[in-house]
Every structure is written in C-alpha cells, then in structure tokens.
Design a protein around this motif. Structure first.
Motif, short mmCIF file in Angstrom:
data_model
loop_
_atom_site.label_atom_id
_atom_site.label_comp_id
_atom_site.label_asym_id
_atom_site.label_seq_id
_atom_site.Cartn_x
_atom_site.Cartn_y
_atom_site.Cartn_z
N LYS A 137 -11.02 5.49 7.39
CA LYS A 137 -10.25 4.61 8.30
C LYS A 137 -10.92 4.56 8.91
O LYS A 137 -10.25 3.53 10.29
CB LYS A 137 -8.54 5.41 7.89
CG LYS A 137 -7.52 5.82 6.99
CD LYS A 137 -6.36 5.78 7.58
CE LYS A 137 -5.39 6.13 5.90
NZ LYS A 137 -4.15 6.43 6.83
N GLY A 138 -12.08 5.18 9.60
CA GLY A 138 -12.72 5.04 10.32
C GLY A 138 -12.17 5.25 12.25
O GLY A 138 -13.21 4.42 13.06
N LYS A 139 -11.58 6.13 12.05
CA LYS A 139 -11.24 6.91 13.04
C LYS A 139 -12.27 7.60 14.18
O LYS A 139 -12.33 8.51 12.85
CB LYS A 139 -9.76 7.54 13.19
CG LYS A 139 -8.67 6.85 12.80
CD LYS A 139 -7.37 7.18 12.53
CE LYS A 139 -6.33 6.32 12.26
NZ LYS A 139 -6.18 4.89 12.72
N TYR A 140 -12.92 7.69 15.36
CA TYR A 140 -13.46 8.98 15.28
C TYR A 140 -12.45 10.60 15.56
O TYR A 140 -11.33 10.20 15.54
CB TYR A 140 -13.80 8.86 17.05
CG TYR A 140 -14.68 7.93 16.76
CD1 TYR A 140 -16.29 7.51 16.73
CD2 TYR A 140 -14.10 6.49 17.38
CE1 TYR A 140 -16.85 6.23 16.89
CE2 TYR A 140 -14.86 5.62 17.31
CZ TYR A 140 -16.25 5.34 17.66
OH TYR A 140 -16.87 4.19 17.45
N PHE A 141 -13.65 11.56 14.18
CA PHE A 141 -13.04 12.51 13.98
C PHE A 141 -13.20 13.78 15.24
O PHE A 141 -14.39 13.39 15.47
CB PHE A 141 -13.13 12.91 12.88
CG PHE A 141 -12.30 14.28 12.52
CD1 PHE A 141 -11.07 14.29 11.69
CD2 PHE A 141 -13.77 15.66 12.29
CE1 PHE A 141 -10.62 15.81 11.51
CE2 PHE A 141 -12.83 16.41 11.63
CZ PHE A 141 -11.27 16.58 11.62
N ILE A 142 -12.15 14.00 15.76
CA ILE A 142 -12.27 16.18 16.49
C ILE A 142 -11.99 16.94 15.73
O ILE A 142 -10.71 16.92 15.41
CB ILE A 142 -11.93 15.60 17.60
CG1 ILE A 142 -12.48 14.20 18.60
CG2 ILE A 142 -12.41 16.76 18.64
CD1 ILE A 142 -12.08 13.72 19.72
#
Length: 233
Positions: A48-53
């Motif tokens: 969904k285009g969110k930065y993943f941590i």
C-alpha cells in the motif's frame, strides 16, 4: 529529504502509523532520523506504499510518543519495559533507554510508620487512681531494610518472615517492647523526623455486652489508636 512528504505513513510489524517527518527526524543520531533524512538507504514499502519497519508494531507507539514529547508515560499495568528498552536501543534512542531504566533510590531514605493501640488502666477509685497509659503492642510499617536498620534486635519479625526480597515493604512488624518513647528515640538517633501523625478519639461509646470476661469497662471506654509517620531524606 526531498523524497519524503511532511506526513509519513508507516507499517511497523503490521501495525499502521501516520506521523510527521519532523517527528521521525527529531533525534538526529537515531536510526529513524537516518532513514528519513536520506543518510541511510531508504526503507522498503509495503503493497500500500507505506514504509515498512520489521519491528514490534505495538511498542512503536511509545517510540513515537517519546519523539513527540521528549518524555515517556507508561500505563500503570505496563509489563513490557525490558522489551521497550530493547526497541529503544535498536532505534538508537539512548535518552529513552535511560528514561525507561528503573530509578535508583537512596536505600537510607524513606518512611517508617509507628502505631500503637492503647488505653488507660484505672484503679478502684477510677479517675483518682489512674495507672496512666497502657500499650499492648507497637506496630511498625515500612521498607524492611529501613525497619531493621532502625530497630535492630528490638524488631519482632515472627509474623512476617523474610521472603528474600531486600527492598520489599511490610505492615506486619512489631516491637519486642512497649515503650513508645524508646521507639521514638531510636528513630531520632537514625536521623528520622516526625512528618505526620493521627489519632482516634477516646471515651467512645460501647455496649457492655461486647466486653470479654475480665476486661475492665472503664478502661475499655478509653481505648485509642495513634499512628506516627517518620521520614529520613
């Protein structure tokens, strides 16, 4: 930094967050700042285009709280302090790590509460033959190590055996003597001062039928309870 918008959407271990870029780069030496100021290689994005941590998503809320306010307030029932310290260490937030560590206290500081239940013993002529104050037992409440330091061998621990915790508190100690003045002297000798006190009233009403056999009715009328709070700082 130009590739990042002012509002950043994150996916931390499957938990979604929305925060500001300013918050994420608040601590300049932190890993988060390095990710979002372009110093480190940018994070990957999810579908969904969110930065993943790939870290604990639930605990990340406290990381953001600290970055926003430079302080941390944990719920009273919070039980994951060690895990949160690990997360703060990973993100390179030494100030948060220090804030989460248990506060060191001076073992010589603290409070001790001394209480006693007493009455006045009377003779045959009642008020004309008062035998003065009658104390059955002096109770001691406080941190175990403090109580032992002050009262030493005069402290009776028979009703509260040592459970192995050096800094535990108890309300079940009492003294082997009934001299309240001696107890006060011992507290003063150890640097304690009286911080507060309270007392119940005397001459209360009662039913003679409530008395145990052999108990003087007039003496029971003058039963009272006193409590004294001592402090050393």
């Amino acid at each position: 930094m130009s590739e990042f918008t002012e509002v950043v959407e994150l996916n931390v271990g499957g938990v979604f967050y929305t925060t500001s870029l300013k918050t994420l780069i608040q601590e300049q030496e932190s890993l988060l700042c390095q990710w979002f100021d372009g110093t480190q290689e940018p994070l990957i994005k999810d579908a969904k285009g969110k930065y993943f941590i790939d870290r604990d998503g639930v605990l990340f809320r406290y990381i953001l709280d600290f970055l926003r306010d430079q302080s941390i307030i944990l719920p009273q029932t919070f039980r994951e302090r060690e895990r949160l310290i690990r997360e703060a260490t990973y993100y390179g937030l030494p100030k948060l790590v220090d804030a989460l560590k248990p506060q060191q206290f001076d073992p010589k500081r603290g409070y001790i509460t001394v209480g006693y239940r007493g009455s006045f013993a009377f003779g045959k002529d009642v008020l004309s033959d008062v035998k003065f104050r009658k104390i059955t037992r002096i109770l001691v409440c406080g941190r175990v190590t403090l109580c032992r330091d002050v009262f030493g061998a005069t402290l009776n621990e028979s009703r509260d055996p040592d459970h192995g915790e050096t800094d535990r508190y108890t309300a079940r100690f009492y003294l082997k003597h009934s001299s309240i003045e001696q107890a006060f002297d011992m507290l003063q000798d150890q640097g304690f001062y009286l911080a507060s006190s309270c007392a119940s009233g005397t001459a209360g009403t009662f039913s003679p039928s409530d008395l145990k056999p052999g108990v003087d009715a007039e003496e029971s009328r003058w039963n009272h309870y006193n409590e004294f709070v001592f402090c050393r700082d």
